[in-house]
Motif scaffolding. Structure first.
Motif, PDB file in Angstrom:
ATOM      1  N   UNK A  32       0.833  -1.195   0.000  1.00  0.00           N
ATOM      2  CA  UNK A  32       0.000   0.000   0.000  1.00  0.00           C
ATOM      3  C   UNK A  32       0.876   1.256   0.000  1.00  0.00           C
ATOM      4  N   UNK A  33       1.920   1.237   0.803  1.00  0.00           N
ATOM      5  CA  UNK A  33       2.850   2.367   0.855  1.00  0.00           C
ATOM      6  C   UNK A  33       3.506   2.585  -0.514  1.00  0.00           C
ATOM      7  N   UNK A  60       1.871   6.661  -6.922  1.00  0.00           N
ATOM      8  CA  UNK A  60       0.826   7.621  -7.296  1.00  0.00           C
ATOM      9  C   UNK A  60       1.323   9.046  -7.089  1.00  0.00           C
ATOM     10  N   UNK A  61       2.039   9.287  -6.011  1.00  0.00           N
ATOM     11  CA  UNK A  61       2.581  10.615  -5.738  1.00  0.00           C
ATOM     12  C   UNK A  61       3.595  11.012  -6.801  1.00  0.00           C
ATOM     13  N   UNK A 107       3.999   9.809  -9.901  1.00  0.00           N
ATOM     14  CA  UNK A 107       3.395   9.975 -11.223  1.00  0.00           C
ATOM     15  C   UNK A 107       2.441  11.154 -11.262  1.00  0.00           C
ATOM     16  N   UNK A 108       1.856  11.502 -10.149  1.00  0.00           N
ATOM     17  CA  UNK A 108       0.945  12.643 -10.089  1.00  0.00           C
ATOM     18  C   UNK A 108       1.666  13.973 -10.072  1.00  0.00           C
ATOM     19  N   UNK A 109       2.937  13.964  -9.599  1.00  0.00           N
ATOM     20  CA  UNK A 109       3.657  15.237  -9.491  1.00  0.00           C
ATOM     21  C   UNK A 109       4.557  15.514 -10.702  1.00  0.00           C
ATOM     22  N   UNK A 110       4.626  14.579 -11.669  1.00  0.00           N
ATOM     23  CA  UNK A 110       5.484  14.798 -12.842  1.00  0.00           C
ATOM     24  C   UNK A 110       4.824  15.662 -13.852  1.00  0.00           C
TER      25      UNK A 110
END
Length: 142
Positions: A129-130, A136-137, A139-142
């Motif tokens: 989960x971590x 996700x963090x 890929x979301x911040x790129x």
């Protein structure tokens, strides 16, 4: 911090009665695919019977499993863990008592049986989960 009750919640408590034969207990363990089982007298914890007990106290001593009562060969020097204890505390108990299974108590009553595998599965799920959140963090911040 995760507690023991978080990973044992809703689980059926498998056990055998003190007067059962080793052969019957071994059959029940095989049917349930478990390496250890609680031995009770009514609702009182009397011991734990494990594959290790079977090998050391039955096979190596050439006892007849059909005629040997489980109470003659079970482990009785047991550590227990309260359901409100942390998983870290449960791991420490397993390590210090050189065991892979712990009876879980609520007050003086046994409510579950915790295995090292349960702890490892929980930790693996937490790590996965971590990792998912980290990906996700990223890929979301790129």
């Amino acid at each position: 911090m995760s507690l023991v009750r978080d990973i044992i919640h809703g689980r059926e408590l498998f056990h055998v009665e003190e007067g059962s034969s080793v052969a019957e207990v071994a059959r029940q363990m095989a049917e349930r695919h478990v390496g250890a089982i609680l031995v009770l007298n009514g609702d009182q914890l009397r011991g734990v019977f494990s594959e290790r007990d079977l090998m050391k106290r039955v096979v190596l001593e050439r006892r007849d499993p059909e005629q040997t009562p489980v109470e003659n060969v079970m482990s009785t020097a047991l550590a227990t863990v309260d359901e409100l204890a942390s998983l870290e505390h449960a791991m420490e108990l397993m390590h210090s008592h050189n065991c892979r299974h712990l009876p879980v108590t609520r007050g003086s009553r046994v409510v579950a049986f915790l295995s090292m595998r349960d702890l490892m599965d929980h930790e693996l799920a937490r790590k996965n989960e971590e990792l998912h959140h980290m990906r996700a963090y990223i890929h979301g911040s790129s």
